[in-house]
Design an enzyme around this catalytic site. Structure first.
Site, PDB file in Angstrom:
ATOM      1  CG  ASP A  10      15.292  -2.943  -0.385  1.00  0.00           C
ATOM      2  OD1 ASP A  10      15.626  -3.742   0.293  1.00  0.00           O
ATOM      3  OD2 ASP A  10      14.583  -1.701   0.080  1.00  0.00           O
ATOM      4  CB  SER A  11      12.402  -4.839   2.684  1.00  0.00           C
ATOM      5  OG  SER A  11      13.299  -3.831   2.891  1.00  0.00           O
ATOM      6  CB  CYS A  73      16.434  -6.678   0.409  1.00  0.00           C
ATOM      7  SG  CYS A  73      15.891  -6.663   2.191  1.00  0.00           S
ATOM      8  CD  GLU A 160      12.269   3.355   5.879  1.00  0.00           C
ATOM      9  OE1 GLU A 160      11.134   3.450   6.374  1.00  0.00           O
ATOM     10  OE2 GLU A 160      12.756   2.571   5.043  1.00  0.00           O
ATOM     11  CB  CYS A 193      21.538  -2.267   6.235  1.00  0.00           C
ATOM     12  SG  CYS A 193      19.641  -1.559   6.321  1.00  0.00           S
ATOM     13  CG  HIS A 195      17.502   2.117   4.992  1.00  0.00           C
ATOM     14  ND1 HIS A 195      17.127   1.067   4.384  1.00  0.00           N
ATOM     15  CD2 HIS A 195      16.436   2.730   4.956  1.00  0.00           C
ATOM     16  CE1 HIS A 195      15.912   1.035   4.235  1.00  0.00           C
ATOM     17  NE2 HIS A 195      15.387   2.157   4.682  1.00  0.00           N
TER      18      HIS A 195
END
Ligand code: DGL
Length: 277
Positions: A10-11, A73, A160, A193, A195
């Site tokens: 993942d990024s 990702c 985040e 996504c 997140h």
């Protein structure tokens, strides 16, 4: 027999939601997770840059011994899956196809009571780059689903920051979903996504307040099921406890702190990796 090694890329930290979904389904694997935290976020970058970064990471995981690579990702999958697949000498599974398939399956199962029009309608929430690629729209169209895609760029930084059950995040969700629902009446919403699964219950509350009965489809979970299905065909369980190696391209301390939020368990052994600029 040797246990299967699964590389998860993942990024950054978000792909740990995919790893979290993989663990109960494939508990006997060895996992190598790589978060390209130094170059996060991918969601606002160009296709060429995303492909270059993702290919470097895929090559690292394959060289480290991965038997199969999971591109956790959404942005890297949407913009660079062909390049990653061409560069990696191992099977590669991305998140877009499984997410679209899970939506199609859910809507097929529920098509009678939910049918609102001639074809099933899906809303995809994702980063700006994923939306611009229309990868989800294409994957959905192949399965007979009509998709509207909505970029939600503020959600990654909010997650985040740890602002999950937070008034600002709820306001942002209300604004994004109000805008999206003004243009379509979806029967399912794909969390496109890494997140967004952390915001699933806040998204469900917001949808209820906006009088939407859309189902929420978590592409992390759908991807884990696709990986389990792929491995069942080729390997046998050898042990019952997963083992891990974690690599981050930026602060190990930050990866451990945020990783806990995404994985719901402590990440003890995280190594710093330099993939260049
Ligand atoms: N991992 C990215 C995704 O799933 C979100 C974070 C980023 O923009 O890099 O699209």
């Amino acid at each position: 027999m040797q246990r299967t090694t699964i590389g998860v890329f993942d990024s950054g930290f978000g792909g740990l939601t995919v790893l979290r979904a993989l663990l109960p389904l494939i508990p006997d694997a060895h996992y190598i997770y790589l978060g390209d935290t130094a170059r996060l976020p991918y969601g606002a970058k160009s296709q060429a840059t995303i492909a270059r970064y993702a290919v470097e990471s895929a090559r690292f995981l394959a060289a480290r011994g991965a038997d199969l690579l999971v591109i956790a990702c959404n942005t890297a999958t949407a913009l660079a899956l062909p390049e990653i697949t061409a560069a990696a000498p191992i099977p590669v599974i991305g998140v877009v196809q499984p997410g679209a398939q899970a939506a199609a399956q859910a809507l097929t199962l529920l098509s009678e009571p939910l049918a609102l029009g001639p074809e099933p309608y899906v809303l995809v929430l994702a980063t700006a780059a994923t939306v611009a690629s229309h990868a989800y729209r294409s994957a959905c169209a192949e399965l007979g689903l009509h998709a509207t895609e909505k970029a939600c760029p503020l959600l990654v930084p909010l997650v985040e920051e740890g602002w999950i059950d937070h008034p600002v995040t709820r306001d942002v969700l209300r604004i994004y979903l109000t805008e999206a629902l003004a243009t379509c009446n979806p029967q399912a919403i794909i969390l496109g996504c890494t997140h967004y699964p952390l915001l699933a219950s806040e998204i469900a509350d917001t949808l209820r307040n906006l009088h939407s009965t859309a189902l929420i489809i978590d592409s992390a979970h759908a991807t884990a099921q696709a990986v389990a299905a792929a491995l069942n065909m080729t390997s046998q369980p050898t042990s019952t406890t997963a083992t891990f190696e974690c690599f981050a391209t930026d602060s190990v301390e930050k990866f451990q702190r945020l990783g806990n939020l995404f994985l719901h368990q402590p990440l003890i052994d995280v190594q710093l990796l330099d993939l260049g600029g």
